[in-house]
Design an enzyme around this catalytic site. Structure first.
Site, PDB file in Angstrom:
ATOM      1  N   ASP A   1       4.484   8.250  -9.303  1.00 53.25           N
ATOM      2  CA  ASP A   1       4.164   7.487  -8.296  1.00 53.25           C
ATOM      3  C   ASP A   1       4.794   8.435  -6.948  1.00 53.25           C
ATOM      4  O   ASP A   1       5.894   8.836  -7.129  1.00 53.25           O
ATOM      5  CB  ASP A   1       4.935   6.200  -8.330  1.00 53.25           C
ATOM      6  CG  ASP A   1       4.143   4.984  -8.367  1.00 53.25           C
ATOM      7  OD1 ASP A   1       2.906   4.908  -8.203  1.00 53.25           O
ATOM      8  OD2 ASP A   1       4.645   4.099  -9.300  1.00 53.25           O
TER       9      ASP A   1
ATOM     10  N   GLU B   1      -3.845  -4.441  -8.769  1.00 52.93           N
ATOM     11  CA  GLU B   1      -2.569  -5.126  -9.375  1.00 52.93           C
ATOM     12  C   GLU B   1      -2.707  -6.660  -8.980  1.00 52.93           C
ATOM     13  O   GLU B   1      -2.980  -6.601  -7.674  1.00 52.93           O
ATOM     14  CB  GLU B   1      -1.312  -4.487  -8.890  1.00 52.93           C
ATOM     15  CG  GLU B   1      -0.100  -5.312  -9.635  1.00 52.93           C
ATOM     16  CD  GLU B   1       1.309  -4.588  -9.324  1.00 52.93           C
ATOM     17  OE1 GLU B   1       1.162  -3.584  -9.124  1.00 52.93           O
ATOM     18  OE2 GLU B   1       2.384  -5.307  -9.918  1.00 52.93           O
TER      19      GLU B   1
ATOM     20  N   LYS C   1       0.186   8.983  -7.379  1.00 54.60           N
ATOM     21  CA  LYS C   1      -0.393   7.567  -7.001  1.00 54.60           C
ATOM     22  C   LYS C   1       0.301   7.138  -5.859  1.00 54.60           C
ATOM     23  O   LYS C   1       1.696   7.479  -5.533  1.00 54.60           O
ATOM     24  CB  LYS C   1       0.072   6.578  -8.292  1.00 54.60           C
ATOM     25  CG  LYS C   1      -0.455   5.195  -7.834  1.00 54.60           C
ATOM     26  CD  LYS C   1      -0.324   4.206  -8.983  1.00 54.60           C
ATOM     27  CE  LYS C   1       0.677   3.578  -9.424  1.00 54.60           C
ATOM     28  NZ  LYS C   1       1.299   2.828  -8.455  1.00 54.60           N
TER      29      LYS C   1
ATOM     30  N   GLU D   1       0.351   3.566  -2.633  1.00 54.79           N
ATOM     31  CA  GLU D   1      -0.067   2.251  -2.354  1.00 54.79           C
ATOM     32  C   GLU D   1      -0.776   2.006  -1.089  1.00 54.79           C
ATOM     33  O   GLU D   1      -0.349   2.608   0.029  1.00 54.79           O
ATOM     34  CB  GLU D   1       1.055   1.571  -2.607  1.00 54.79           C
ATOM     35  CG  GLU D   1       1.767   1.652  -3.986  1.00 54.79           C
ATOM     36  CD  GLU D   1       2.863   0.594  -4.077  1.00 54.79           C
ATOM     37  OE1 GLU D   1       3.173  -0.356  -3.155  1.00 54.79           O
ATOM     38  OE2 GLU D   1       3.567   0.306  -5.130  1.00 54.79           O
TER      39      GLU D   1
ATOM     40  N   ASP E   1       7.375   3.895  -9.913  1.00 59.47           N
ATOM     41  CA  ASP E   1       8.554   3.565  -9.364  1.00 59.47           C
ATOM     42  C   ASP E   1       9.143   2.345  -9.919  1.00 59.47           C
ATOM     43  O   ASP E   1      10.098   1.895  -9.429  1.00 59.47           O
ATOM     44  CB  ASP E   1       8.297   3.737  -7.846  1.00 59.47           C
ATOM     45  CG  ASP E   1       7.263   2.852  -7.249  1.00 59.47           C
ATOM     46  OD1 ASP E   1       6.481   2.010  -7.901  1.00 59.47           O
ATOM     47  OD2 ASP E   1       7.017   2.913  -6.116  1.00 59.47           O
ATOM     48  N   SER E   2       8.395   1.665 -10.755  1.00 57.02           N
ATOM     49  CA  SER E   2       9.130   0.663 -11.443  1.00 57.02           C
ATOM     50  C   SER E   2      10.293   0.748 -11.992  1.00 57.02           C
ATOM     51  O   SER E   2      11.218   0.121 -12.500  1.00 57.02           O
ATOM     52  CB  SER E   2       8.141  -0.171 -12.328  1.00 57.02           C
ATOM     53  OG  SER E   2       7.539   0.804 -13.252  1.00 57.02           O
TER      54      SER E   2
END
Ligand code: KIV
Length: 291
Positions: free
Chosen positions: A109, A207, A138, A140, A66-67
């Protein structure tokens, strides 16, 4: 059957071009790599062409991160990325790989707000990404996510967790800072990582986590492969944002990034240099890129 056709239980697919020599990346293959001490390489990819080039360069895992909200859409953070956008880019990456008979493992993501309400909401969102061509999703965070991970894994969806700096919660964290520095924060991160492995997560992005903690976690989590970004060279694999490693960052480059384009003649050359450096343990260099 001719050697160049692909057999499936439901029919035979004639390939558009000769089959690749490399075997498709799969969960058993990642586990074998892990046991052999072969570092796992991952880069973000958002479109068909870069996905195909990264695959040809030998990158094993492609993260539709999602970057993309920042590097493709010009958003200030990943918070504004929608599920529809993630589906669009996952579809593009998967289509690019199919065109070249690529072998990379595609991780996509789950964006902010698409798995937070309930396990059922997470299942619907994850299914949409899998329909678009993801092999793994993925999400978070730790603690509250554990039951969601278990729910997805039990239903056949491979899950990658993401701990340490979790960009979707940047506002709650107060900025892009190293996480897990205090003894207490390290203990919480360690507990979350173990809970996620026990719930069935087979990969975890770490991260901006101190290198020592990331190395210890890698030794402890034998079935959940640690993929570091700003977490030192003791993890099972590494990931970088594509634009960063190509030196296309518009702002200040993060400490953990290396510009692989500067000594390469091409994008593919830069990706190959990244793969070589990660495999050789030369990137990241803890003295330069870690905490
Ligand atoms: O969205 C993304 O690109 C990521 C990486 C920074 C790991 O999550």
């Amino acid at each position: 059957m001719p050697a160049s056709t692909t057999a499936t239980p439901y029919g035979t697919l004639p390939p558009a071009s000769p089959l690749p020599q490399r075997r498709p990346v799969s969960l058993p293959r990642l586990q074998q790599m892990r046991e052999a001490g072969d570092k796992i390489t991952m880069l973000t990819a958002y479109d068909a062409t870069f996905a195909a080039v990264a695959d040809a360069a030998g990158v094993e895992c492609l993260l539709v991160g999602d970057s993309l909200g920042m590097v493709c859409q010009g958003l200030a953070s990943t918070v504004g990325v929608t599920l529809e956008t993630m589906i669009y880019h996952t579809d593009s990456v998967a289509r690019g790989l199919r065109r070249v008979q690529g072998t990379a493992w595609v991780v996509s993501d789950l964006p902010f707000g698409s798995y937070h309400e309930s396990k059922e909401q997470a299942m619907r969102s994850a299914s949409a990404l899998m329909h678009a061509g993801a092999h793994m999703v993925k999400l978070e965070g730790g603690g509250w996510t554990t039951e969601t991970v278990r729910f997805l894994v039990e239903r056949g969806i491979p899950v990658c967790a993401h701990l340490g700096l979790t960009p979707q919660t940047v506002h709650a964290l107060g900025g892009y800072r190293v996480q897990g520095k205090s003894e207490q924060a390290a203990q919480t991160l360690r507990r979350h990582a173990h809970e996620l492995q026990d719930a069935g997560a087979t990969m975890v992005v770490l991260e901006m986590v101190p290198a020592e903690l990331a190395t210890e976690l890698t030794q402890e989590l034998t079935h959940c492969h640690t993929i570091g970004i700003g977490a030192g060279n003791g993890t099972a694999g590494q990931v970088l944002v594509l634009h960063d490693m190509l030196g296309m960052n518009l702002g200040k480059m993060a400490k953990f990034v290396h510009n692989f384009m500067q000594d390469a003649g091409s994008v593919r050359g830069a990706m190959e240099a990244y793969v070589r450096a990660v495999k050789a343990g030369a990137f990241p260099d803890n003295a330069l890129h870690a905490w």
